[in-house]
Design a protein around this motif. Structure first.
Motif, short mmCIF file in Angstrom:
data_model
loop_
_atom_site.label_atom_id
_atom_site.label_comp_id
_atom_site.label_asym_id
_atom_site.label_seq_id
_atom_site.Cartn_x
_atom_site.Cartn_y
_atom_site.Cartn_z
N TYR A 412 1.07 -0.86 -0.36
CA TYR A 412 -0.64 0.56 0.01
C TYR A 412 0.85 0.80 0.21
CZ TYR A 412 1.35 1.02 4.97
OH TYR A 412 1.77 1.48 5.96
N ALA A 413 0.25 2.75 -0.25
CA ALA A 413 0.80 3.62 -0.38
C ALA A 413 0.09 4.85 -0.01
CB ALA A 413 1.80 3.70 -1.29
N ILE A 414 0.67 5.82 1.30
CA ILE A 414 -0.09 6.89 0.58
C ILE A 414 0.46 8.11 0.17
CG2 ILE A 414 -1.49 8.72 3.10
CD1 ILE A 414 -0.90 6.04 4.40
N TYR A 415 -0.01 8.94 -0.38
CA TYR A 415 0.07 10.10 -1.24
C TYR A 415 -1.08 10.99 -1.27
CZ TYR A 415 4.38 7.76 -3.61
OH TYR A 415 5.08 6.74 -3.37
N ASN A 416 -0.30 12.11 -0.62
CA ASN A 416 -0.91 13.69 -0.93
C ASN A 416 -3.02 12.72 -0.39
OD1 ASN A 416 0.45 14.75 -1.36
ND2 ASN A 416 0.69 14.28 -3.53
N SER A 417 -2.91 12.52 1.05
CA SER A 417 -4.31 12.07 1.50
C SER A 417 -5.23 11.09 1.17
CB SER A 417 -5.30 13.76 1.87
OG SER A 417 -4.36 14.31 2.73
N ASN A 418 -4.01 10.25 -0.39
CA ASN A 418 -4.79 9.11 -1.08
C ASN A 418 -3.83 7.43 -0.15
OD1 ASN A 418 -7.24 11.05 -2.40
ND2 ASN A 418 -4.49 11.39 -3.37
N LEU A 419 -4.89 6.76 -0.67
CA LEU A 419 -5.24 5.66 0.72
C LEU A 419 -4.68 4.70 -1.22
CD1 LEU A 419 -3.60 3.14 2.44
CD2 LEU A 419 -6.52 2.93 3.59
N LEU A 420 -3.99 4.66 -0.90
CA LEU A 420 -3.53 3.37 -2.57
C LEU A 420 -3.76 1.86 -2.28
CD1 LEU A 420 -1.27 5.51 -4.27
CD2 LEU A 420 -3.58 6.11 -4.27
N PHE A 421 -3.93 1.29 -3.03
CA PHE A 421 -3.59 -0.37 -2.85
C PHE A 421 -4.66 -1.28 -3.99
CE2 PHE A 421 -7.44 0.37 0.54
CZ PHE A 421 -8.30 -0.70 -0.31
N HIS A 422 -4.16 -2.52 -3.76
CA HIS A 422 -4.52 -3.11 -5.65
C HIS A 422 -6.15 -3.21 -5.18
CE1 HIS A 422 -4.99 -5.24 -9.09
NE2 HIS A 422 -5.05 -6.51 -7.92
N ALA A 423 -6.34 -4.78 -4.37
CA ALA A 423 -7.57 -4.87 -3.82
C ALA A 423 -8.34 -4.82 -2.69
CB ALA A 423 -7.80 -6.14 -4.65
N SER A 424 -8.33 -5.00 -1.40
CA SER A 424 -8.87 -5.49 -0.35
C SER A 424 -8.32 -5.17 1.04
CB SER A 424 -9.50 -6.11 -0.03
OG SER A 424 -8.91 -7.34 0.25
N ILE A 425 -8.91 -4.70 1.86
CA ILE A 425 -8.65 -4.51 3.14
C ILE A 425 -9.66 -5.52 3.76
CG2 ILE A 425 -8.27 -3.94 5.29
CD1 ILE A 425 -6.18 -2.09 3.38
N PRO A 426 -8.81 -7.05 4.34
CA PRO A 426 -9.71 -7.81 4.70
C PRO A 426 -10.25 -7.01 5.80
CG PRO A 426 -7.73 -8.54 4.67
CD PRO A 426 -7.30 -7.76 4.54
N LEU A 427 -11.97 -7.34 6.60
CA LEU A 427 -13.04 -6.57 7.13
C LEU A 427 -13.69 -8.12 7.96
CD1 LEU A 427 -13.96 -4.00 4.89
CD2 LEU A 427 -12.51 -3.46 6.90
N ASN A 428 -13.81 -7.82 9.24
CA ASN A 428 -15.05 -8.47 9.65
C ASN A 428 -16.59 -8.26 9.26
OD1 ASN A 428 -13.01 -10.31 11.65
ND2 ASN A 428 -12.90 -8.34 12.70
N ASP A 429 -17.28 -9.58 9.67
CA ASP A 429 -19.19 -9.10 8.71
C ASP A 429 -19.47 -7.45 9.12
OD1 ASP A 429 -18.75 -11.39 8.07
OD2 ASP A 429 -20.14 -12.03 9.45
N ASP A 430 -18.63 -6.89 10.31
CA ASP A 430 -19.42 -5.56 10.80
C ASP A 430 -19.28 -4.67 10.15
OD1 ASP A 430 -17.33 -5.59 12.19
OD2 ASP A 430 -18.67 -5.86 14.31
#
Length: 661
Positions: A412-430
């Protein structure tokens, strides 16, 4: 009244002494402060975001050359009705492809010297415009050594200045009379291309589908400023290079599926003869109908070659299933035993049992499988795997390209208040961040998960990594490719086996993870941004991976503008699915614009006929004021430098450090 400023000089004295080596006097430090303060007030540079290139090198290179249509827009703004539309089109084509266009012009233009005069003045105007938001120092660094002085003079001296008219004219005349016009024009066009894009962000998936991933990486190797957030297909090739046999098999299978052997054979010198020989012998009597390649445009293949490709395709698919089972067996913590489906086949009846339900097989011809031990490799398969493993390990160019991905990339990378990544961030159901186990029973979520995965990936290539840790890292490439909680996959399963071997299409379904189910929620996106420490009033998540179905009205802008999904189907394989041929997200000093592209014809047609990629631009978000360097991450960095330099000035003026005269 001037305020007195006090610094804790003694605390920072060691650092200030080091800084004084670069700025040895009050004058030097003051000059740099003036320079940096001025830079803060320049417009921010233009950032371009691209995702899921999938080997489409011709379209990718054209988009770099035309700056996603930005150069054409500037030419139209600069020249308006001064010149004809056909002349503007010709000028744009020259800027994109200067060497090739010059050859055509010299063949057809009767007064080449007159053409040289007109064209050089036009190019200087375009170059002056694209360079206007940069300091002279930065522009100077972009200039080729041979013409640095001359270009700089032309950029900063105007022919309409009565005092300089003759001066500028003589420069241009002399460029032509000394036979340097072609080289000068080429150099000027390259400078325009370079300055049109300040920073290029690739949000993953350079590899697979198309035939030129190696050409894209060769192009990026020469590019002035770029970064990449690794995608699942990049990770697959990185795993193959690291020595993961299952990744090697997946790379080969995908290449054979799309009849794309150019990258493997011509790009990286992978020897496919052992696989072809093995496939012809092992599947001599098998029609391999499920494994016929998917042929894309301009990829014709006779029946004999198609059949051989299908046999190779099946041979490597079976080998893939076996090698995956071997790695999965070493990692019960992955909870992927249910994907070892060769164990679930009744080879006599031709059915496969999944979760207690029987499914008919499309075919059940597996000459290399022993039903009593289905995942064991035959001696011939062992030898074949050794040869393929060696071929990937010995590919010097592949290893260099993987090194480039490691040098410019991360999860991932953060540039000028933008979070960049390819696909996803694993999350729980909630919608809360999900803990994912990585190594030695340690679990992580969110930012720390992505950081730890990045470290694990690099450890697979580091010479000082312990053997056990390296083996785990090499194995983990497979989990990143198809594991349920992988941030590069995030689905219930990868249904490769089902799609090839089972007749019931219902079992093909791959249920998407919670990130894809919940990403329309602004609250969920804000939670992710908070977890990554992304601040600012206009912060965003930008990613690709899942093609946006533009033809069905799907909006790439989600979660009330918090999320931008920029996979518009760059690859030809997705054009029918998306209805377009990719997006470029452009972030310039006035805000965000999303450029939607139509399919690119060919480089040759662009040169000969002046065809360009047809693009439409959607304004995503405009800033209330024109953004300056001061509003960017670079601005924060420069202000810190200014603060340090002011502290150095204080140290000089109060005798803590002596000036070096």
């Amino acid at each position: 009244m001037k305020q007195s400023v006090h610094y804790d000089i003694e605390k920072d004295l060691r650092y200030l002494n080091l800084l004084s080596q670069s700025f040895p006097s009050v004058a030097a430090a003051s000059t740099e402060i003036i320079n940096l303060e001025a830079i803060l007030n320049l417009p921010k540079g233009t950032e371009h975001f691209l995702a899921d290139l999938h080997g489409e090198y011709q379209a990718f290179r054209h988009i770099l050359k035309n700056a996603s249509g930005n150069i054409k827009r500037k030419v139209n703004e600069l020249f308006g009705s001064e010149i004809r539309e056909s002349e503007k089109k010709e000028l744009c084509t020259l800027i994109y492809y200067p060497e090739e266009k010059l050859e055509l012009v010299k063949e057809s233009d009767e007064d080449i010297e007159d053409w040289y005069h007109i064209t050089i003045y036009q190019l200087v105007r375009v170059c002056r415009d694209v360079s206007s938001k940069y300091t002279r120092s930065k522009v100077r660094k972009s200039l080729p050594a041979d013409f640095s002085y001359v270009i700089e003079q032309l950029l900063h001296e105007r022919s309409d200045d009565m005092n300089k008219t003759a001066y500028v004219k003589v420069i241009v005349d002399t460029i032509i009379t000394t036979g340097r016009a072609d080289d000068f024009i080429i150099a000027l066009c390259n400078v325009i291309q370079r300055l049109a894009i300040d920073q290029l962000h690739i949000l993953g998936d350079i590899f697979d589908r198309g035939q030129g991933a190696h050409i894209i990486l060769d192009t990026l190797k020469q590019y002035h400023s770029w970064d990449i957030q690794w995608g699942n297909h990049d990770i697959l090739w990185m795993g193959a290079s690291a020595g993961n046999d299952a990744c090697i098999c997946n790379v080969l299978r995908l290449s054979l599926r799309y009849a794309n052997l150019t990258t493997l054979e011509e790009g990286y010198g992978i020897n496919l003869l052992p696989l072809a020989t093995f496939a012809m012998e092992t599947y001599a009597e098998d029609a391999c109908l499920e494994f016929m390649p998917k042929l894309l445009k301009n990829n014709e293949m006779d029946e004999k070659t198609k059949l051989l490709t299908a046999k190779m395709h099946k041979a490597i698919a079976v080998l893939q299933l076996k090698t995956e089972a071997k790695i999965i067996g070493r990692h019960p913590e992955w909870e992927m035993d249910n994907r070892c489906l060769l164990n679930s086949i009744d080879y006599k009846r031709g059915v496969c049992t999944i979760e207690g339900k029987e499914y008919d097989m499309t075919s059940c011809h597996f000459p290399t499988i022993d039903p009593s031990d289905p995942n064991r490799l035959t001696p011939e398969e062992e030898l074949l795997m050794e040869k393929l493993h060696h071929s990937f390990a010995a590919s010097e160019k592949l290893n260099k390209h993987i090194s480039i991905l490691l040098a410019h990339g991360c999860m991932y990378a953060i540039y000028n208040s933008n979070l960049l990544f390819h696909a996803s961030i694993p999350l729980n159901d909630d919608g809360t961040l999900k803990e994912v186990e990585l190594y030695n029973n340690k679990s992580y979520s969110g930012r720390e998960l992505m950081q730890r995965i990045g470290i694990l990936i690099r450890s697979a290539f580091a010479s000082d990594t312990e053997d056990d840790e390296r083996q785990h890292a090499i194995d983990y490439f497979l989990y990143l490719w198809c594991g349920k909680n992988s941030p590069l996959f995030d689905k219930s399963k990868m249904a490769t086996f089902e799609r090839y071997f089972l007749t019931d299409k219902e079992i093909y379904k791959e249920e998407k993870g919670n990130y894809f189910k919940l990403r329309d929620s602004e609250e969920v996106c804000d939670r992710i941004l908070d977890a990554f420490g992304v601040t600012g009033n206009n912060r965003h998540i930008i990613n690709g991976h899942v093609p946006v179905h533009a033809s069905k009205g799907e909006n790439p802008i989600k979660a009330n503008g918090r999320l931008m999904v920029i996979d518009g189907g760059f690859s030809e394989a997705y054009h029918k699915e998306t209805g377009i041929a990719g997006y470029t997200l452009v972030y310039h000093s006035r805000g965000f614009q999303l450029v939607q592209h139509e399919p690119f014809t060919s480089t040759q047609e662009a040169i000969l006929q002046g065809t360009d990629i047809k693009s439409t631009t959607q304004i995503v978000e405009m800033s209330a004021h024109r953004m300056l360097v001061a509003d960017t991450d670079k601005g924060i960095e420069l202000r810190e430098q200014i603060k340090d330099l002011k502290e150095l000035l204080y140290a000089y003026r109060h005798g803590y450090i002596k000036e070096k005269r």
